[in-house]
Design a protein around this motif. Sequence first.
Motif, PDB file in Angstrom:
ATOM      1  N   TYR A 404       0.805  -1.208   0.000  1.00 29.01           N
ATOM      2  CA  TYR A 404       0.000   0.000   0.000  1.00 29.01           C
ATOM      3  C   TYR A 404       0.849   1.274   0.000  1.00 29.01           C
ATOM      4  CZ  TYR A 404      -3.400   3.445   1.714  1.00 29.01           C
ATOM      5  OH  TYR A 404      -4.192   4.547   1.875  1.00 29.01           O
ATOM      6  N   SER A 405       1.942   1.253   0.720  1.00 29.72           N
ATOM      7  CA  SER A 405       2.750   2.465   0.858  1.00 29.72           C
ATOM      8  C   SER A 405       3.721   2.678  -0.301  1.00 29.72           C
ATOM      9  CB  SER A 405       3.537   2.423   2.173  1.00 29.72           C
ATOM     10  OG  SER A 405       4.404   1.305   2.182  1.00 29.72           O
ATOM     11  N   ASN A 406       3.962   1.625  -1.077  1.00 34.73           N
ATOM     12  CA  ASN A 406       4.917   1.753  -2.172  1.00 34.73           C
ATOM     13  C   ASN A 406       4.458   0.900  -3.368  1.00 34.73           C
ATOM     14  OD1 ASN A 406       7.248   2.501  -3.557  1.00 34.73           O
ATOM     15  ND2 ASN A 406       8.415   0.754  -2.748  1.00 34.73           N
ATOM     16  N   PRO A 407       3.381   1.304  -4.025  1.00 38.99           N
ATOM     17  CA  PRO A 407       2.818   0.479  -5.097  1.00 38.99           C
ATOM     18  C   PRO A 407       3.721   0.440  -6.327  1.00 38.99           C
ATOM     19  CG  PRO A 407       1.736   2.598  -5.032  1.00 38.99           C
ATOM     20  CD  PRO A 407       2.632   2.559  -3.839  1.00 38.99           C
ATOM     21  N   PRO A 408       3.726  -0.689  -7.045  1.00 38.95           N
ATOM     22  CA  PRO A 408       4.509  -0.783  -8.283  1.00 38.95           C
ATOM     23  C   PRO A 408       3.788  -0.094  -9.439  1.00 38.95           C
ATOM     24  CG  PRO A 408       3.330  -2.820  -7.924  1.00 38.95           C
ATOM     25  CD  PRO A 408       3.056  -1.952  -6.722  1.00 38.95           C
ATOM     26  N   ILE A 409       4.482   0.053 -10.550  1.00 34.62           N
ATOM     27  CA  ILE A 409       3.871   0.602 -11.757  1.00 34.62           C
ATOM     28  C   ILE A 409       2.870  -0.406 -12.313  1.00 34.62           C
ATOM     29  CG2 ILE A 409       4.332   1.274 -14.149  1.00 34.62           C
ATOM     30  CD1 ILE A 409       5.120   3.397 -12.202  1.00 34.62           C
ATOM     31  N   SER A 410       1.758   0.077 -12.812  1.00 31.49           N
ATOM     32  CA  SER A 410       0.719  -0.801 -13.346  1.00 31.49           C
ATOM     33  C   SER A 410       1.046  -1.304 -14.749  1.00 31.49           C
ATOM     34  CB  SER A 410      -0.628  -0.063 -13.401  1.00 31.49           C
ATOM     35  OG  SER A 410      -1.596  -0.874 -14.038  1.00 31.49           O
ATOM     36  N   HIS A 411       0.856  -2.615 -14.943  1.00 30.17           N
ATOM     37  CA  HIS A 411       0.968  -3.222 -16.266  1.00 30.17           C
ATOM     38  C   HIS A 411      -0.254  -4.120 -16.517  1.00 30.17           C
ATOM     39  CE1 HIS A 411       5.097  -1.849 -16.970  1.00 30.17           C
ATOM     40  NE2 HIS A 411       5.326  -2.133 -15.696  1.00 30.17           N
ATOM     41  N   TYR A 412      -1.410  -3.680 -16.012  1.00 34.19           N
ATOM     42  CA  TYR A 412      -2.586  -4.551 -16.051  1.00 34.19           C
ATOM     43  C   TYR A 412      -3.094  -4.793 -17.472  1.00 34.19           C
ATOM     44  CZ  TYR A 412      -6.830  -6.785 -14.334  1.00 34.19           C
ATOM     45  OH  TYR A 412      -7.826  -7.682 -14.057  1.00 34.19           O
ATOM     46  N   SER A 413      -3.002  -3.792 -18.344  1.00 32.82           N
ATOM     47  CA  SER A 413      -3.424  -4.024 -19.727  1.00 32.82           C
ATOM     48  C   SER A 413      -2.542  -5.075 -20.390  1.00 32.82           C
ATOM     49  CB  SER A 413      -3.393  -2.723 -20.532  1.00 32.82           C
ATOM     50  OG  SER A 413      -4.544  -1.943 -20.264  1.00 32.82           O
ATOM     51  N   GLN A 414      -1.249  -5.067 -20.068  1.00 34.71           N
ATOM     52  CA  GLN A 414      -0.359  -6.112 -20.571  1.00 34.71           C
ATOM     53  C   GLN A 414      -0.788  -7.471 -20.049  1.00 34.71           C
ATOM     54  OE1 GLN A 414       3.105  -6.161 -22.450  1.00 34.71           O
ATOM     55  NE2 GLN A 414       1.885  -8.037 -22.611  1.00 34.71           N
ATOM     56  N   THR A 415      -1.187  -7.533 -18.779  1.00 35.03           N
ATOM     57  CA  THR A 415      -1.663  -8.782 -18.194  1.00 35.03           C
ATOM     58  C   THR A 415      -2.913  -9.278 -18.905  1.00 35.03           C
ATOM     59  OG1 THR A 415      -0.739  -8.206 -16.028  1.00 35.03           O
ATOM     60  CG2 THR A 415      -2.470  -9.869 -16.065  1.00 35.03           C
ATOM     61  N   LEU A 416      -3.839  -8.376 -19.165  1.00 32.48           N
ATOM     62  CA  LEU A 416      -5.061  -8.752 -19.882  1.00 32.48           C
ATOM     63  C   LEU A 416      -4.727  -9.285 -21.278  1.00 32.48           C
ATOM     64  CD1 LEU A 416      -7.358  -5.752 -18.899  1.00 32.48           C
ATOM     65  CD2 LEU A 416      -7.592  -8.116 -18.120  1.00 32.48           C
ATOM     66  N   ARG A 417      -3.816  -8.599 -21.960  1.00 34.58           N
ATOM     67  CA  ARG A 417      -3.403  -9.048 -23.290  1.00 34.58           C
ATOM     68  C   ARG A 417      -2.751 -10.427 -23.220  1.00 34.58           C
ATOM     69  NH1 ARG A 417      -5.497  -8.251 -27.594  1.00 34.58           N
ATOM     70  NH2 ARG A 417      -5.492 -10.509 -27.423  1.00 34.58           N
ATOM     71  N   ASP A 418      -1.929 -10.656 -22.188  1.00 32.66           N
ATOM     72  CA  ASP A 418      -1.251 -11.933 -22.040  1.00 32.66           C
ATOM     73  C   ASP A 418      -2.241 -13.076 -21.833  1.00 32.66           C
ATOM     74  OD1 ASP A 418       1.194 -10.725 -22.337  1.00 32.66           O
ATOM     75  OD2 ASP A 418       1.672 -10.681 -20.199  1.00 32.66           O
ATOM     76  N   VAL A 419      -3.216 -12.877 -20.943  1.00 33.71           N
ATOM     77  CA  VAL A 419      -4.151 -13.973 -20.672  1.00 33.71           C
ATOM     78  C   VAL A 419      -5.021 -14.257 -21.889  1.00 33.71           C
ATOM     79  CG1 VAL A 419      -6.066 -12.628 -19.682  1.00 33.71           C
ATOM     80  CG2 VAL A 419      -5.659 -14.954 -18.894  1.00 33.71           C
ATOM     81  N   LEU A 420      -5.378 -13.225 -22.635  1.00 37.88           N
ATOM     82  CA  LEU A 420      -6.159 -13.431 -23.851  1.00 37.88           C
ATOM     83  C   LEU A 420      -5.345 -14.157 -24.926  1.00 37.88           C
ATOM     84  CD1 LEU A 420      -7.986  -9.991 -24.085  1.00 37.88           C
ATOM     85  CD2 LEU A 420      -9.076 -12.210 -23.704  1.00 37.88           C
ATOM     86  N   ASP A 421      -4.040 -14.015 -24.873  1.00 36.81           N
ATOM     87  CA  ASP A 421      -3.171 -14.689 -25.833  1.00 36.81           C
ATOM     88  C   ASP A 421      -2.751 -16.074 -25.369  1.00 36.81           C
ATOM     89  OD1 ASP A 421      -3.369 -12.507 -27.454  1.00 36.81           O
ATOM     90  OD2 ASP A 421      -1.395 -11.698 -27.010  1.00 36.81           O
ATOM     91  N   GLY A 422      -3.348 -16.552 -24.279  1.00 36.58           N
ATOM     92  CA  GLY A 422      -3.125 -17.928 -23.866  1.00 36.58           C
ATOM     93  C   GLY A 422      -2.089 -18.127 -22.792  1.00 36.58           C
ATOM     94  N   GLN A 423      -1.503 -17.055 -22.263  1.00 34.12           N
ATOM     95  CA  GLN A 423      -0.519 -17.222 -21.199  1.00 34.12           C
ATOM     96  C   GLN A 423      -1.211 -17.423 -19.854  1.00 34.12           C
ATOM     97  OE1 GLN A 423       2.779 -14.458 -21.059  1.00 34.12           O
ATOM     98  NE2 GLN A 423       2.537 -13.930 -23.224  1.00 34.12           N
ATOM     99  N   THR A 424      -0.646 -18.268 -19.011  1.00 30.72           N
ATOM    100  CA  THR A 424      -1.155 -18.473 -17.666  1.00 30.72           C
ATOM    101  C   THR A 424      -0.561 -17.401 -16.766  1.00 30.72           C
ATOM    102  OG1 THR A 424      -1.358 -20.859 -17.994  1.00 30.72           O
ATOM    103  CG2 THR A 424      -1.282 -20.069 -15.715  1.00 30.72           C
ATOM    104  N   ILE A 425      -1.417 -16.601 -16.155  1.00 40.18           N
ATOM    105  CA  ILE A 425      -0.921 -15.478 -15.356  1.00 40.18           C
ATOM    106  C   ILE A 425      -1.278 -15.615 -13.884  1.00 40.18           C
ATOM    107  CG2 ILE A 425      -0.810 -13.832 -17.252  1.00 40.18           C
ATOM    108  CD1 ILE A 425      -3.738 -13.699 -14.923  1.00 40.18           C
TER     109      ILE A 425
END
Length: 484
Positions: A404-425
Motif C-alpha cells: 500500500y505504501s509503495n505500489p509498483p507501476i501498473s501493467h494490467y493491460s499487458q496482463t489482460l493481453r497476455d491472458v487473452l493470448d493464452g498465457q497463464t498469469i
Amino acid sequence: MSETVNVYAADAIVKEASPPPRNRVKIIVASIVGAIVIIAVALLAYFLTRNKSSASSVTGTGSPATQVNTTSTVGSSGTNSTTTTPVKKGKLLGYYGQNAIANGVDIMLGTNSRNTSTSNYQRPLAYYCQTGFYDTVNLAFLNIFGGGQNTFTITFASFNLTTPYGGHYTYNGDGKESNDDGVVQGYANIGADIKTCQALGVKIVLSLGGDKVSPYTFVAGDGLAYATLFYNMFLDGTSSVRPFGAGVILDGIEMDVEKNDDPAVWNPEMIALLTNLKKLSPKSQVAVVPQCFLGTTGQDQNVGDVIASAASSIDYLIIQYYNNPVCSYPYGFNYEIWTSLYSGPLIIGLAGDWTSAISGGFLDDNSLQTVYDLVKNDSQFTGFSVYDVSSSNPPAFAWSYLDYSNPPISHYSQTLRDVLDGQTIGVSSAALGTGPLRNTSIAMRCGGTWVEANSTCSNAICSDTSSANCGANQNCFQNLSPVC
C-alpha cells in the motif's frame, strides 16, 4: 465406320513420325528426369506454403478464433517431436478520456481520500494505441444529449501535459462551431491521434452516456434525430461541424446507458437510435454496455428490453463486471446467464485497478485467470474491456493492500493481453464464482476496503455512514457476504 478409319489414320501418323530406337531412349530418359524435377519443385512449394501458413496463424492479431502454435521439442528418446498448443487471441478494448487514475479513490479509506499527481495522469490517445494491446479504444463519454434539443456535450477529464487535450466540447444544435479555439484545437489533437490509432489497426468508438448521474435523457423523436446527427458528425456522413476535425471518421458508437427514467419513452427511442445508426452506417460498430446485474425481470433494468428488440443491429455487448458487487466475481459471476440473453459476441468489462472500481470488482491475477478459464471455451466470449487505460498502463501505479505504501507501476493491460493470448498469469479456482445469488446473503460493505473484504472475509459490515470501520469518506455498496 468413320470412327475406325480415324483410328487407323491416327495410328499411321504416329508410326510415320516415330524416331529411331536410340533417339527414343533419349527422349524417355529426358521425360523421366523432367518429371522428377517437376515433382520436387511442387513438393518444395507445398511445404514452404504450409510453413508460412502456420507462422501466420500464430502471429495474427485480434481474432477470437483458436489458433495453433507449433513447437519442436526433444523427446525422451532424443528424437525431435512436434506439439501443438492452442492459443486463443481475444479482443481487448480500452476506455479513454476519464483519466480514472486521478479519481482520488483510496483502497483503504474510500473515495476522495488519495492525493494524485499530474505526473501519473492520462497520456495522449496515441500513447495507448502504440502499446499494441488494444483492438478498440472507446472515447468516454458523450454524456449530455437528448431532450429534443439535438445538442450534445462530450466530457473528457481535464489534463494538460504535452498538448492541450481534454475538457468539454459542446454542440449547440445550430450547425455551427461554437467552442473556443483552445477546445477546437484540443479536439483536433485527439482527432490526429485517432488517425494514428486507426493506421495502427486500432478501432476508435465513441461511448454515449456513462454513469447514471450524467444528464442524458430521451424524449420522443430523439432516437432518429441523434442517429442522424451522430452519423453525420462522427461516422461516415457529412457535416459542416466535425468535433474531431474534418476527415476524422470514427469506427462506431456504443451506448452505455445506466438509467432509464421512463421506459415507455426511453426504450423505443434507444431502439430507434441503434437501429437507425446501423441502417445509416452498416459498416460501423454498434455496441451496448449493460450492467452485469440482472433485476427482477432477469435482464438489465435499463437496456434489457433494448438489447432484446435491437439485437440484429448490435455488433457486441460489453457487460460491466465492476461496480456491480452482486454479480462480479467471486460473489455471483453470471456470464452464463448472459449467453441466453444475447446470442452475439460478449465482452467482459473489467476495472483497470482497485481505484478504478469505486464499488469494487477489480480482478487480480488469480481471479482474472479463474474468470478467463470459466469463459474461454464459450463461443460467444470475445474478450475483455478495461476501464480505463490511464489506470492500467504506466505511469499509473498498481495500488494493492500488499504494498500500500509503495505500489509498483501498473501493467494490467499487458496482463489482460497476455491472458487473452493464452498465457497463464495466475492460479485458477474455476469452481468459484458460479453460485446462485441469495437475497439472504446481501450485506452492506465499504467500497474503499473491497480489497480486504475479498482477501480476508473479515471486513466489518457498514450499516450507515457513521461506522468507524469505513473511514471518513466511505463508499458503501451492496455485496454478497463472502463465504470463507
